[in-house]
Structure formats: C-alpha cells, structure tokens
Scaffold this active site. Structure first.
Site, PDB file in Angstrom:
ATOM      1  N   THR A  14      13.183  -5.745  -0.272  1.00  0.00           N
ATOM      2  CA  THR A  14      14.421  -5.057  -0.669  1.00  0.00           C
ATOM      3  C   THR A  14      15.631  -5.847  -0.150  1.00  0.00           C
ATOM      4  O   THR A  14      15.492  -6.736   0.704  1.00  0.00           O
ATOM      5  CB  THR A  14      14.475  -3.643  -0.052  1.00  0.00           C
ATOM      6  N   GLY A  40      31.213   0.138 -23.781  1.00  0.00           N
ATOM      7  CA  GLY A  40      31.600   1.542 -23.950  1.00  0.00           C
ATOM      8  C   GLY A  40      30.360   2.388 -24.213  1.00  0.00           C
ATOM      9  O   GLY A  40      29.278   2.089 -23.692  1.00  0.00           O
ATOM     10  N   GLY A  41      30.512   3.412 -25.056  1.00  0.00           N
ATOM     11  CA  GLY A  41      29.386   4.323 -25.334  1.00  0.00           C
ATOM     12  C   GLY A  41      28.172   3.596 -25.888  1.00  0.00           C
ATOM     13  O   GLY A  41      27.031   3.969 -25.603  1.00  0.00           O
ATOM     14  N   GLU A  67       0.862  -1.189   0.000  1.00  0.00           N
ATOM     15  CA  GLU A  67       0.000   0.000   0.000  1.00  0.00           C
ATOM     16  C   GLU A  67       0.891   1.229   0.000  1.00  0.00           C
ATOM     17  O   GLU A  67       2.090   1.117   0.294  1.00  0.00           O
ATOM     18  CB  GLU A  67      -0.904  -0.018   1.248  1.00  0.00           C
ATOM     19  N   PRO A  68       0.319   2.404  -0.295  1.00  0.00           N
ATOM     20  CA  PRO A  68       1.177   3.590  -0.383  1.00  0.00           C
ATOM     21  C   PRO A  68       2.038   3.798   0.866  1.00  0.00           C
ATOM     22  O   PRO A  68       3.194   4.207   0.771  1.00  0.00           O
ATOM     23  CB  PRO A  68       0.176   4.730  -0.576  1.00  0.00           C
ATOM     24  N   GLY A 123       8.336 -16.788  -3.628  1.00  0.00           N
ATOM     25  CA  GLY A 123       8.498 -15.752  -4.649  1.00  0.00           C
ATOM     26  C   GLY A 123       9.950 -15.325  -4.792  1.00  0.00           C
ATOM     27  O   GLY A 123      10.411 -14.996  -5.886  1.00  0.00           O
ATOM     28  N   GLU A 179       9.580  -7.676  -3.962  1.00  0.00           N
ATOM     29  CA  GLU A 179       9.522  -8.927  -3.172  1.00  0.00           C
ATOM     30  C   GLU A 179      10.541  -8.910  -2.039  1.00  0.00           C
ATOM     31  O   GLU A 179      11.208  -9.903  -1.756  1.00  0.00           O
ATOM     32  CB  GLU A 179       9.655 -10.152  -4.083  1.00  0.00           C
ATOM     33  N   GLN A 181      43.284  -7.375 -20.419  1.00  0.00           N
ATOM     34  CA  GLN A 181      43.044  -8.023 -19.114  1.00  0.00           C
ATOM     35  C   GLN A 181      41.892  -7.347 -18.351  1.00  0.00           C
ATOM     36  O   GLN A 181      41.126  -8.010 -17.660  1.00  0.00           O
ATOM     37  CB  GLN A 181      44.326  -7.993 -18.282  1.00  0.00           C
ATOM     38  N   ILE A 230       0.754  -3.031  -7.918  1.00  0.00           N
ATOM     39  CA  ILE A 230       0.295  -4.414  -8.047  1.00  0.00           C
ATOM     40  C   ILE A 230       0.536  -4.918  -9.483  1.00  0.00           C
ATOM     41  O   ILE A 230      -0.140  -4.503 -10.439  1.00  0.00           O
ATOM     42  CB  ILE A 230      -1.198  -4.550  -7.623  1.00  0.00           C
TER      43      ILE A 230
HETATM   44  C1  LIG Z   1       8.111  -2.900 -10.299  1.00  0.00           C
HETATM   45  C2  LIG Z   1       7.511  -3.239  -8.966  1.00  0.00           C
HETATM   46  C3  LIG Z   1       6.574  -4.262  -8.893  1.00  0.00           C
HETATM   47  C4  LIG Z   1       5.970  -4.565  -7.663  1.00  0.00           C
HETATM   48  N1  LIG Z   1       4.993  -5.530  -7.618  1.00  0.00           N
HETATM   49  C5  LIG Z   1       4.297  -5.734  -6.464  1.00  0.00           C
HETATM   50  C6  LIG Z   1       3.190  -6.646  -6.422  1.00  0.00           C
HETATM   51  O1  LIG Z   1       2.837  -7.291  -7.416  1.00  0.00           O
HETATM   52  N2  LIG Z   1       2.513  -6.753  -5.252  1.00  0.00           N
HETATM   53  C7  LIG Z   1       2.846  -6.071  -4.139  1.00  0.00           C
HETATM   54  O2  LIG Z   1       2.176  -6.224  -3.124  1.00  0.00           O
HETATM   55  N3  LIG Z   1       3.910  -5.206  -4.138  1.00  0.00           N
HETATM   56  C8  LIG Z   1       4.637  -5.025  -5.278  1.00  0.00           C
HETATM   57  N4  LIG Z   1       5.692  -4.127  -5.302  1.00  0.00           N
HETATM   58  C9  LIG Z   1       6.033  -3.389  -4.097  1.00  0.00           C
HETATM   59  C10 LIG Z   1       7.356  -3.807  -3.503  1.00  0.00           C
HETATM   60  O3  LIG Z   1       7.285  -5.087  -2.945  1.00  0.00           O
HETATM   61  C11 LIG Z   1       7.778  -2.710  -2.501  1.00  0.00           C
HETATM   62  O4  LIG Z   1       8.122  -1.577  -3.274  1.00  0.00           O
HETATM   63  C12 LIG Z   1       8.927  -3.143  -1.623  1.00  0.00           C
HETATM   64  O5  LIG Z   1       8.522  -4.136  -0.721  1.00  0.00           O
HETATM   65  C13 LIG Z   1       9.523  -1.970  -0.837  1.00  0.00           C
HETATM   66  O6  LIG Z   1       8.523  -1.240  -0.199  1.00  0.00           O
HETATM   67  P1  LIG Z   1       8.475   0.359  -0.358  1.00  0.00           P
HETATM   68  O7  LIG Z   1       8.586   0.659  -1.813  1.00  0.00           O
HETATM   69  O8  LIG Z   1       7.281   0.858   0.353  1.00  0.00           O
HETATM   70  O9  LIG Z   1       9.791   0.870   0.335  1.00  0.00           O
HETATM   71  P2  LIG Z   1       9.981   1.169   1.913  1.00  0.00           P
HETATM   72  O10 LIG Z   1       9.474   0.013   2.678  1.00  0.00           O
HETATM   73  O11 LIG Z   1       9.422   2.499   2.204  1.00  0.00           O
HETATM   74  O12 LIG Z   1      11.552   1.209   2.002  1.00  0.00           O
HETATM   75  C14 LIG Z   1      12.321   2.389   1.714  1.00  0.00           C
HETATM   76  C15 LIG Z   1      13.777   2.067   2.092  1.00  0.00           C
HETATM   77  O13 LIG Z   1      13.857   1.810   3.510  1.00  0.00           O
HETATM   78  C16 LIG Z   1      14.444   0.541   3.706  1.00  0.00           C
HETATM   79  N5  LIG Z   1      13.864  -0.103   4.891  1.00  0.00           N
HETATM   80  C17 LIG Z   1      12.544  -0.225   5.207  1.00  0.00           C
HETATM   81  N6  LIG Z   1      12.420  -0.900   6.364  1.00  0.00           N
HETATM   82  C18 LIG Z   1      13.670  -1.215   6.793  1.00  0.00           C
HETATM   83  C19 LIG Z   1      14.200  -1.890   7.923  1.00  0.00           C
HETATM   84  N7  LIG Z   1      13.408  -2.430   8.861  1.00  0.00           N
HETATM   85  N8  LIG Z   1      15.557  -2.008   8.028  1.00  0.00           N
HETATM   86  C20 LIG Z   1      16.369  -1.487   7.073  1.00  0.00           C
HETATM   87  N9  LIG Z   1      15.922  -0.828   5.992  1.00  0.00           N
HETATM   88  C21 LIG Z   1      14.593  -0.698   5.843  1.00  0.00           C
HETATM   89  C22 LIG Z   1      14.149  -0.247   2.438  1.00  0.00           C
HETATM   90  O14 LIG Z   1      15.027  -1.338   2.278  1.00  0.00           O
HETATM   91  C23 LIG Z   1      14.333   0.822   1.391  1.00  0.00           C
HETATM   92  O15 LIG Z   1      15.688   1.020   1.132  1.00  0.00           O
HETATM   93  C24 LIG Z   1       6.337  -3.846  -6.503  1.00  0.00           C
HETATM   94  C25 LIG Z   1       7.305  -2.837  -6.592  1.00  0.00           C
HETATM   95  C26 LIG Z   1       7.895  -2.531  -7.791  1.00  0.00           C
HETATM   96  C27 LIG Z   1       8.906  -1.427  -7.860  1.00  0.00           C
END
Ligand SMILES: Cc1cc2nc3c(=O)[nH]c(=O)nc-3n(C[C@H](O)[C@H](O)[C@H](O)COP(=O)(O)OP(=O)(O)OC[C@H]3O[C@@H](n4cnc5c(N)ncnc54)[C@H](O)[C@@H]3O)c2cc1C
Length: 378
Positions: A364, A338-339, A126-127, A241, A362, A278, A156
């Site tokens: 970070t 390269g370029g 979610e956002p 996943g 899935e 190399q 999603i």
């Molecule tokens: C192309 C794409 C496809 C996706 N598809 C799906 C999907 O099909 N279904 C779905 O549900 N989601 C999906 N997502 C969402 C994705 O799983 C999330 O973007 C991801 O889990 C990270 O969440 P966030 O973007 O809110 O980042 P945040 O959780 O806000 O993280 C921001 C930063 O803070 C770090 N952080 C957060 N918590 C911690 C912690 N406890 N310790 C250390 N560092 C931390 C993170 O590693 C990151 O560097 C998708 C995202 C993308 C970009």
C-alpha cells in the site's frame, strides 16, 4: 542515466504499442464488463515474446532489460490495465525464479513462464497477513523427500489460470519472519484448490482468487532459496514488482491525459471548446506534469536496476508517486468529462476504477512511505 532509448528499448515499446492498439484496447471494455480473463491477450503476449520478456535467452525468453519491460507495461496498461497486471505478476514470478533458483530449477520452471499454460502466480497474502507478511500461517512441514502444505492464501492474481505458483509458507514458526520459505508449486497440484475470483471494483478482467492447501505434497526439490529465506525471496521480488506497478500507473496516467485532451477539444460549453477554459487547462497541465514525473521516476528506477544498483527505495518512490498520481489523473479525467465521465459508455469510467487498486496492491502507499522513510532516515 541516458534519457534516449536504445534501439532495443524502442523496438519493445513499438511491439507493445502495436499489440495494445490493434488488439487490447478494442477488447478491453467488453472483458472488463464480463469480468472475463484475457485468455487471447495472454496468448498474444506470448506470441509477441512479451510474456517472458525478462527471462534469459538460455531459457527461451527475450532477456530484455528492465527499461524495455517498464516501457512495455506502460503501453499495455494504457490499453488494458488488467492485461498489464497479469503480465506484471508473471514477470514477478519469473524474475524471482531467475534470481534464486538453482540451475536445475531454472531448467524445469523458467521456460514454462514464457507460455500461457505456465502463467505465474505469486502467493504471499493470507486473510490475516497482507502488509504484515511476516504473519503468515500457511504451514510447510518438512517430511523428508517432500513438504506438506496446509493453509489458505487470498487475492492471488491469475491463480485460476496459472501453471506456476510461487508460494510462501512457514517452515519454522518459532523463527517468525526467518521461518518462512518459498516453494514452487505446479498449477493443479493435488491438495491445492483455487476458489472463485473476487468480484472487484476495477481491473476486472484480471482474476484474483483464494487458494487453499490441504496436505499438498510439494517435492523438497521445489524449495526456492534456502529454508527460512522465503520472506527475503518474496520481498526482493516485490521490489522489482513495484517498478511494474509504477509502469502500470504511468500507462493509466497517459490514457487519462489522452482522453482529457481529446474530449476537451470536442466538447463545447458556452459557445467554445471546454479546452479554452482555464479551469480545464489547469487540470490538463497538472496531469501532464505528473505523467512526466511518474514516467521519469519509473524509468530511473528501472535504469538503476539494469545498472545493478539497489532499487528498494527508488522502486517504492516510483510506485508511491505514480500510483497516487494515476488516481488524481483519473479523478480529473472524470471531472473534465462532466456527467459523461460517470457513464460506463466512456473509457474514463474504467480508468477511474482501474486506477484505484494501484495504491493498494504490491504494498500500500503507507508501506511505500515506510520503506522510503526508513531509507531517508538512516
Ligand atoms: C486486486 C488485488 C490483487 C492482488 N494480488 C495479489 C497477489 O497476486 N499475490 C499476493 O500475495 N497478494 C496480492 N494482493 C494482496 C495485496 O498485496 C494486499 O491487499 C496488500 O498488501 C495490503 O494488505 P491487506 O489487504 O491485508 O491490508 P492490511 O495490511 O490489513 O492494511 C490495511 C490498512 O492498514 C495500513 N497499514 C498496515 N500496516 C501498516 C503500517 N505498519 N503502517 C501504516 N499503515 C499500515 C495499510 O496501508 C492499509 O491502509 C492483491 C490485492 C488486490 C486488491
């Protein structure tokens, strides 16, 4: 673990390789440039029996093992990572269903995931809640024979083409992470709308969209697992996943190495092929080593899953290493070109962009390290 593939595993790899070579690779650059969802590729995957490759035979699938699945994704991602992630998300939904659904739910929902019309979408993020999945706000209020869903999901994957949505929502806010439940929702359900897909850096033919719920009525029979088990359902799906995303990363690594080998033998500088320098050889050697390591970590995690062992830590290790190695490989491949590596005319430019998201979705890299550290320290 036996490093030799079984006949079935070899056959699955061969089927995927042929499809990738004949159809996916030739189409990939154009689909990427147009941000075009790979409708034909999804049909081809279904026809080849790959869309539902992990679904039990009793429900129309090929019931292949996880090693076959990983090998298939590696081949598909080598050609087009956007198609591979579409397949991987479909499988994430299918496997979660196969693990948690009642017999009636399996009969009703699993066969659809073999078909392009029933493509799966996994709606957790979610956002305000990505890594912190316990912070969901989408509400599911129990109203007797049904639940009423209200809220918003983001990112999603495949949402604008999906027929089966697995949606996590809060049934009891007081219980926080234990108050989340999982639901099966039909694509096109009344009260659910899918927004425009995000404009992305890479894997552009895969579409990820916001999804909105406004008084969306979901039959109580569509609750997957018990009430309050939604986070467990989602996280167990994500463990599998991660083997999928690790496999995707291996496919990109493989493509980077192939491009580096081909170009470094063709391109000359100072009167000889750049492969003779190399500095170039070291980049190739480092990529070859990382490809081998990433492939072995990924197949080992898949093999453990097939052996019925817990895979949380190993899947996180495979995903962490393979996704970061794919990014290093894409950087090196661009360097070797390269370029020209910076030109949209060359495949390495797409590989560079496609690799970037691997360390983000899935879970970070930071979240993978948390999972690994928690296991190593216990
Ligand atoms: C192309 C794409 C496809 C996706 N598809 C799906 C999907 O099909 N279904 C779905 O549900 N989601 C999906 N997502 C969402 C994705 O799983 C999330 O973007 C991801 O889990 C990270 O969440 P966030 O973007 O809110 O980042 P945040 O959780 O806000 O993280 C921001 C930063 O803070 C770090 N952080 C957060 N918590 C911690 C912690 N406890 N310790 C250390 N560092 C931390 C993170 O590693 C990151 O560097 C998708 C995202 C993308 C970009």
């Amino acid at each position: 673990m036996d490093l030799r593939l079984t006949e079935t595993q070899e056959a699955a790899r061969q089927t995927a390789r042929e499809l990738a070579e004949k159809k996916l690779l030739p189409a990939a650059a154009k689909l990427d440039a147009g941000e075009t969802f790979p409708v034909e590729a999804v049909k081809d995957l279904a026809e080849a029996g790959l869309l539902g490759m992990r679904i039990p035979e009793s429900h129309g699938g090929a019931a292949l093992d996880t090693v076959s699945y990983a090998l298939t994704l590696m081949e598909i991602a080598r050609a087009d990572a956007a198609v591979a992630v579409t397949l991987s998300v479909n499988n994430l939904v299918a496997e979660t269903l196969a693990n948690f659904a009642t017999p009636a739910q399996k009969d009703a929902w699993l066969p659809r995931l073999n078909t392009p019309e029933g493509l799966g979408a996994f709606a957790l993020t979610e956002p305000q809640a990505g890594s912190d999945a316990s912070n969901l706000r989408t509400r599911a209020e129990h109203k007797g024979s049904h639940y009423l869903l209200n809220g918003e999901k983001t990112w999603i994957t495949s949402a604008n083409h999906a027929g089966v949505f697995l949606v996590m929502a809060v049934t009891d806010p007081a219980k926080r992470s234990k108050g989340i439940s999982a639901f099966l929702v039909e694509g096109g359900a009344k009260g659910m709308t899918v927004g425009k897909h995000e404009p992305k850096m890479g894997q552009r033919a895969s579409h990820s969209c916001p999804v909105f719920f406004k008084d969306c009525k979901v039959p109580a029979a569509n609750l997957l697992g018990g009430e309050g088990e939604g986070l467990k359902v989602a996280l167990s799906g994500l463990d599998s996943g991660r083997i999928g995303i690790a496999s995707l990363s291996v496919g990109i690594l493989q493509a980077c190495l192939e491009e580096m080998l081909r170009y470094s033998k063709e391109r000359t500088a100072f009167g000889k092929p750049i492969a003779d320098f190399q500095a170039i050889q070291w980049m190739i050697a480092d990529t070859a080593v990382e490809l081998e390591a990433a492939r072995n970590l990924t197949l080992a995690a898949a093999w453990r899953k097939d052996a019925g062992e817990p895979i949380g830590e190993k899947a996180a290790m495979a995903k962490l290493f393979a996704s970061e190695a794919a990014n290093r490989a894409a950087y090196r491949a661009t360097q070797v070109f390269g370029g020209y590596g910076y030109s949209r005319e060359f495949r390495v430019e797409r590989l560079y962009r496609d690799a970037r998201v691997l360390t983000l979705y899935e879970g970070t890299s930071e979240i993978q390290r948390l999972v690994i550290a928690r296991n190593v320290l216990k």
